[in-house]
Write a protein that holds these residues in place. Structure first.
Motif, PDB file in Angstrom:
ATOM      1  N   SER A 283       0.828  -1.210   0.000  1.00 22.06           N
ATOM      2  CA  SER A 283       0.000   0.000   0.000  1.00 22.06           C
ATOM      3  C   SER A 283       0.860   1.256   0.000  1.00 22.06           C
ATOM      4  O   SER A 283       0.479   2.284  -0.569  1.00 22.06           O
TER       5      SER A 283
ATOM      6  N   ILE B 220       0.801   4.472  -2.614  1.00 23.81           N
ATOM      7  CA  ILE B 220       0.826   5.880  -2.199  1.00 23.81           C
ATOM      8  C   ILE B 220       1.940   6.621  -2.916  1.00 23.81           C
ATOM      9  O   ILE B 220       1.768   7.753  -3.392  1.00 23.81           O
ATOM     10  N   TRP B 221       3.098   5.978  -3.021  1.00 23.80           N
ATOM     11  CA  TRP B 221       4.249   6.585  -3.692  1.00 23.80           C
ATOM     12  C   TRP B 221       3.932   6.884  -5.150  1.00 23.80           C
ATOM     13  O   TRP B 221       4.155   7.987  -5.645  1.00 23.80           O
TER      14      TRP B 221
ATOM     15  N   ALA C 283       4.095   6.596   5.179  1.00 21.39           N
ATOM     16  CA  ALA C 283       3.158   7.067   4.157  1.00 21.39           C
ATOM     17  C   ALA C 283       3.430   8.521   3.801  1.00 21.39           C
ATOM     18  O   ALA C 283       3.500   8.887   2.617  1.00 21.39           O
TER      19      ALA C 283
ATOM     20  N   LEU D 272       4.804  10.273   0.276  1.00 16.34           N
ATOM     21  CA  LEU D 272       4.171  11.430  -0.365  1.00 16.34           C
ATOM     22  C   LEU D 272       5.207  12.502  -0.677  1.00 16.34           C
ATOM     23  O   LEU D 272       5.215  13.095  -1.766  1.00 16.34           O
TER      24      LEU D 272
END
Length: 418
Positions: A52, A56-57, A105, A109
């Motif tokens: 996951s 996100i990346w 996370a 970003l």
């Protein structure tokens, strides 16, 4: 209009290229590269959570890619190249200071945003400065060497990561990664930047003049949408870059499937990066390829990747190295072709659109590979995923219009009507 640039002494070109190569090397001299998945696992994350984070990346890159390209066209490309490593460094620092899923996370970003700031801005700045210096014909060669400098940064990171981890643990690895980013920012400040003035005497539909961020973004999108040569160049960059960019992530699994011990895997991967290095260095020679030559190069990519994967033996990595090297060369030449076809002041925006298309295709490739590998295994999935290169090569052979712009015509292509 054909732009006739006066010859500028070579020291100006050497300063630009030395800065570019140093920036590329330091940007990829990140000791966390070979260790971050292990770091996440040691922190207690599951495979699903790690996957996951990758989503996100990728999503962050897609989200920020085009807006940052338009920003580069409006503000300062050098400024964005200075900011990008700082944003990435903040993400790395957050990882080692607060190791947890939320921190990872947010870090991804920031890393995605940092990559988006560079994408588009770097290519546009280098093309514009070489054009100003009367050396735009060197673009493919310069870009290929810059990509090679980045590869060397990754290789050095792989060599240093283990010893640094043994001495100081993940905090030391993170600190070294942050330091490399800070040094990259210092080097980026040395980039020259000269904005090409709008030519009021010879207006063209693509000459946007001094536009704001939104208008610049619209102008770039409009250029891709309404000009078939630009649109086809954007698609070529995306297709050529995405497939091998995604397959690279699965090469360690392919190595394990050959039966070698885990400690031998880095050596096989080093062979692949050697191939990528050679491919980047051959960009100057590759500029001489015509339509048939470029199609044959794509065929070599497909055969090398598929053939190397299907051997099921460590020796197959020689073929894989050949395929990855050819893919790097094909990507550099596709990017040079795109830069030669862009007009007006939305160069970074259009280049970022190609980057966003690449990211979207990479995500699709991840999904397709995962489904295939579950059913038929890594080797077959790898070979099938490499198949589009053979298809694209055949498509280019059947087209009457030339698909590779010779180096001698790049300056005229950048300024003349298509």
């Amino acid at each position: 209009m054909i732009h006739l640039a006066s010859r500028v002494p070579d020291p100006a070109v050497r300063r630009l290229t030395a800065t570019l190569y140093g920036y590329a090397f330091l940007s990829d001299l990140v000791l966390l590269y070979p260790l971050y998945v292990v770091f996440f696992a040691d922190t207690g994350l599951s495979v699903g959570q790690i996957s996951s984070l990758f989503v996100i990346w990728s999503a962050a890159g897609i989200l920020f890619e085009v807006p940052s390209g338009a920003w580069a066209d409006v503000v300062s490309r050098r400024l964005l190249l200075c900011l990008a490593p700082l944003v990435t460094a903040a993400g790395f620092a957050l990882w080692v200071l607060l190791p947890s899923y939320p921190a990872f996370a947010v870090g991804f970003l920031l890393w995605g945003a940092g990559g988006a700031l560079v994408s588009g801005a770097l290519e546009a700045l280098v093309w514009t400065e070489l054009d100003r210096l009367g050396a735009v014909g060197r673009y493919a060669r310069v870009l290929g060497r810059a990509r090679t400098a980045g590869v060397l940064g990754v290789v050095v990171s792989g060599v240093l990561a283990g010893p640094v981890l043994a001495v100081g643990g993940y905090p030391a690895v993170g600190a070294a990664s942050v330091l490399a980013c800070l040094l990259a920012t210092i080097v980026a400040a040395r980039f020259p930047e000269h904005r090409p003035p709008a030519d009021a005497s010879t207006p063209t539909p693509d000459d946007e003049g001094d536009l704001g961020w939104w208008d610049t973004l619209r102008a770039g999108v409009t250029q891709v949408r309404t000009r078939p040569p630009v649109r086809s160049a954007v698609l070529l960059v995306a297709v050529v870059a995405a497939d091998w960019g995604a397959l690279d992530e699965y090469s360690p699994l392919l190595a394990l499937d050959t039966g070698v011990r885990a400690e031998v895997v880095p050596l096989l991967l080093l062979l692949l990066w050697a191939g990528v290095t050679v491919g980047g260095l051959l960009a100057g020679v590759g500029e001489r390829l015509g339509r048939r030559g470029y199609a044959a190069l794509l065929g070599l990519v497909g055969v090398g990747l598929a053939g190397g994967a299907l051997t099921g033996r460590p020796a197959g990595f020689v073929l894989l190295a050949l395929g990855f090297g050819a893919a790097q060369l094909a990507t550099v030449l596709a990017d040079a072709r795109l830069q030669a076809r862009i007009t007006g002041n939305s160069r970074a925006t259009v280049t970022s659109l190609a980057g966003m298309a690449t990211d979207l295709l990479i995500i699709g490739t991840y999904a397709g590979y995962g489904l295939l590998a579950t059913v038929v295994g890594n080797a077959v999935a790898f070979a099938v995923t490499a198949g589009p290169y053979l298809v694209l090569g055949l498509v280019l052979l059947t087209r009457r219009r030339p698909t590779v712009v010779p180096a001698s015509s790049t300056a005229a292509a950048a300024h003349g009507p298509r």
